[in-house]
Design a protein around this motif. Structure first.
Motif, PDB file in Angstrom:
ATOM      1  N   GLY A 159      -0.451   6.053  -0.455  1.00  0.00           N
ATOM      2  CA  GLY A 159      -1.085   4.733  -0.321  1.00  0.00           C
ATOM      3  C   GLY A 159      -0.609   4.013   0.924  1.00  0.00           C
ATOM      4  O   GLY A 159      -0.529   2.790   0.952  1.00  0.00           O
ATOM      5  N   LEU A 218      -8.229   6.114  -5.409  1.00  0.00           N
ATOM      6  CA  LEU A 218      -8.976   7.379  -5.435  1.00  0.00           C
ATOM      7  C   LEU A 218      -8.359   8.405  -6.379  1.00  0.00           C
ATOM      8  O   LEU A 218      -9.058   9.085  -7.113  1.00  0.00           O
ATOM      9  N   SER A 265      -1.793   4.847   4.322  1.00  0.00           N
ATOM     10  CA  SER A 265      -2.565   5.282   5.497  1.00  0.00           C
ATOM     11  C   SER A 265      -2.465   4.226   6.589  1.00  0.00           C
ATOM     12  O   SER A 265      -2.540   3.025   6.318  1.00  0.00           O
ATOM     13  N   HIS A 294      -3.382   4.249  -7.361  1.00  0.00           N
ATOM     14  CA  HIS A 294      -4.122   4.649  -6.167  1.00  0.00           C
ATOM     15  C   HIS A 294      -5.615   4.629  -6.502  1.00  0.00           C
ATOM     16  O   HIS A 294      -6.040   5.291  -7.455  1.00  0.00           O
ATOM     17  N   ASP A 306      -9.178   2.893   0.572  1.00  0.00           N
ATOM     18  CA  ASP A 306      -9.219   3.959  -0.435  1.00  0.00           C
ATOM     19  C   ASP A 306     -10.395   3.756  -1.396  1.00  0.00           C
ATOM     20  O   ASP A 306     -10.978   4.721  -1.893  1.00  0.00           O
ATOM     21  N   ARG A 307     -10.767   2.501  -1.654  1.00  0.00           N
ATOM     22  CA  ARG A 307     -11.951   2.252  -2.490  1.00  0.00           C
ATOM     23  C   ARG A 307     -13.213   2.705  -1.753  1.00  0.00           C
ATOM     24  O   ARG A 307     -14.147   3.223  -2.367  1.00  0.00           O
ATOM     25  N   PHE A 351      -1.742   9.291   2.978  1.00  0.00           N
ATOM     26  CA  PHE A 351      -2.876   8.902   2.136  1.00  0.00           C
ATOM     27  C   PHE A 351      -2.461   8.877   0.665  1.00  0.00           C
ATOM     28  O   PHE A 351      -2.709   7.908  -0.055  1.00  0.00           O
ATOM     29  N   TYR A 352      -1.796   9.936   0.190  1.00  0.00           N
ATOM     30  CA  TYR A 352      -1.395   9.988  -1.221  1.00  0.00           C
ATOM     31  C   TYR A 352      -0.377   8.902  -1.556  1.00  0.00           C
ATOM     32  O   TYR A 352      -0.352   8.391  -2.676  1.00  0.00           O
ATOM     33  N   ARG A 368      -7.018   6.093   9.234  1.00  0.00           N
ATOM     34  CA  ARG A 368      -8.348   5.736   8.709  1.00  0.00           C
ATOM     35  C   ARG A 368      -9.435   6.131   9.692  1.00  0.00           C
ATOM     36  O   ARG A 368     -10.474   6.688   9.300  1.00  0.00           O
ATOM     37  N   GLY A 424      -5.736  -1.552  -0.781  1.00  0.00           N
ATOM     38  CA  GLY A 424      -6.531  -0.436  -1.321  1.00  0.00           C
ATOM     39  C   GLY A 424      -7.974  -0.423  -0.857  1.00  0.00           C
ATOM     40  O   GLY A 424      -8.742   0.448  -1.271  1.00  0.00           O
TER      41      GLY A 424
END
Ligand SMILES: Cc1cc2nc3c(=O)[nH]c(=O)nc-3n(C[C@H](O)[C@H](O)[C@H](O)COP(=O)(O)OP(=O)(O)OC[C@H]3O[C@@H](n4cnc5c(N)ncnc54)[C@H](O)[C@@H]3O)c2cc1C
Length: 382
Positions: free
Chosen positions: A352, A272, A354, A270, A315-316, A349-350, A359, A312
């Motif tokens: 991966g 983040l 979302s 992940h 998340d980045r 979200f956790y 968002r 990702g």
């Protein structure tokens, strides 16, 4: 050169290599698999995850390894405390070691160090080269991997014995009510028994330097402030994990590199949180059921990793918001705001996973930091 004795050689018996071996052995019992690991399988780790991180169909792979489970978890921020219903689970690396040794014949676990690999061969540090049907390289992430633009999540965790009891009944996955030094700092607590408590002092930081002695002192101060009289420290682990803000996948894994990778070596974590267990489970399942276990594996694994990289992107962006949009003492405000969102969104979200609507919801409204800096961080590229 001896003829191929194995259908698949897995290089590295960490989390990803261990799960890959278990999944392939279960799905294709007729295949000859070898696992190359010079140390203990799994190393020295506690791996935790939310139940919702792992698809119900994949749970059978990890469920037998789970040593501790809780019905919910909690977070603490200066402005509020929140209890969440998401079930939390922890695997001790010793359980992975036992499971892999039970699944593979002992002569298929090679306590050796690999120095080079091709899609169909492995060379060891004594110079021997072994042919195989396919190779999977899961030797962990190189220290400064090319193509990744990273900040760092660094931590020291200790298992504390608190004979009088710590009185926590569920994990605190973030207690950010601590001094905000060296970036976003929080303490993570796992109550493994009424008297055993795993406490981790964690930092989202710009630098990878870790002063373990100082963090050990801070764990002791935190325990004292909570009123826990600690009689012993029975286990310790530390980590410096990449928090991925951006980069270039083709530099990280050039298209002409045909050796299959998995685990964090393939960027399967992940961006983040740096956690990789959910991706290690998904990858192991894909490997066992859908991947071509021959010289085409490298191309297929790279495609798989590239899709993960594309997913990702958001998340980045959040990692850039956390590490670039706020001064260090203010970074906690981003998570403080995030944890006010609905529980199902946090769980996705956790995991991966979302959605587009998630968002929009995460970004909606005024950010808890300077608007100009938040916008600059979102646009930043490297
Ligand atoms: C202390 C710590 C705690 C973590 N906690 C969590 C958590 O709670 N939840 C979560 O999801 N993630 C967690 N992570 C992040 C991530 O899941 C782990 O780093 C995970 O172990 C990565 O798995 P991996 O198999 O890809 O790599 P690694 O676990 O790094 O495994 C690589 C393996 O390759 C072997 N190896 C290296 N070189 C060679 C060689 N030349 N030949 C043969 N073998 C070799 C190593 O000995 C090692 O066993 C944690 C990380 C750390 C460091």
């Amino acid at each position: 050169m001896p003829a191929a004795r194995h259908d698949l050689i897995i290089l590295g018996g960490g989390l990803a290599g261990g799960l890959a071996a278990l999944a392939v052995k279960a799905a294709r019992p007729g295949l000859e698999i070898a696992l190359v690991e010079p140390g203990a399988i799994g190393g020295n780790h506690l791996w935790s995850f939310f139940e919702s991180d792992v698809a119900a169909a994949d749970m059978a792979l990890v469920e037998p390894l789970v040593g501790h489970r809780w019905a919910g978890h909690a977070v603490r921020f200066p402005a509020y405390r929140r209890s969440l219903g998401g079930s939390y689970r922890t695997i001790e690396s010793e359980a992975l070691d036992r499971a892999v040794r039970a699944a593979l014949p002992s002569d298929r676990i090679l306590a050796r160090r690999a120095t080079a690999a091709s899609p169909v061969s492995v060379t060891f540090d004594d110079g021997e080269t072994m042919l195989t049907g396919a190779v999977l390289d899961v030797r962990g992430l190189a220290e400064a991997p090319a193509g990744l633009w990273c900040g760092w999540q660094k931590f020291v965790g200790q298992m504390l014995t608190v004979p009088a009891g710590h009185r926590l009944d569920c994990p605190i996955v973030m207690d950010a009510c601590v001094d905000q030094t060296d970036g976003y700092r929080f303490v993570y607590c796992l109550p493994l028994s009424p008297t055993d408590l795993f406490v981790e002092d964690t930092y989202y930081s710009d630098s990878p330097e870790l002063d373990a002695t100082q963090l050990e002192r801070r764990i002791a101060s935190y325990a004292q402030a909570q009123g826990w009289a600690v009689s012993a420290v029975t286990r310790q682990e530390s980590g410096v994990l990449p928090v991925l803000m951006g980069g270039d996948f083709d530099t990280f894994w050039p298209a002409n590199d045909r050796v299959a990778r998995g685990g964090v070596r393939a960027g399967l974590f992940h961006p983040l949180t740096s956690f990789s267990l959910p991706d290690a489970v998904r990858f192991a399942t894909w490997l066992a059921k859908d991947a071509p276990l021959d010289e085409r594996l490298g191309v297929a694994a790279r495609d798989y990793a590239q899709q993960h990289w594309r997913r990702g992107r958001f998340d980045r962006l959040l990692a850039r918001m956390l590490l670039r949009a706020a001064d260090r003492p203010q970074r906690f405000r981003i998570l403080e705001r995030f944890y006010r969102l609905p529980e199902p969104l946090i769980a996705r979200f956790y995991a991966g996973r979302s959605t587009f609507a998630d968002r929009l919801r995460i970004l909606a409204g005024r950010p808890p930091v300077s608007l100009a800096r938040a916008f600059a961080a979102m646009m930043e590229k490297k």
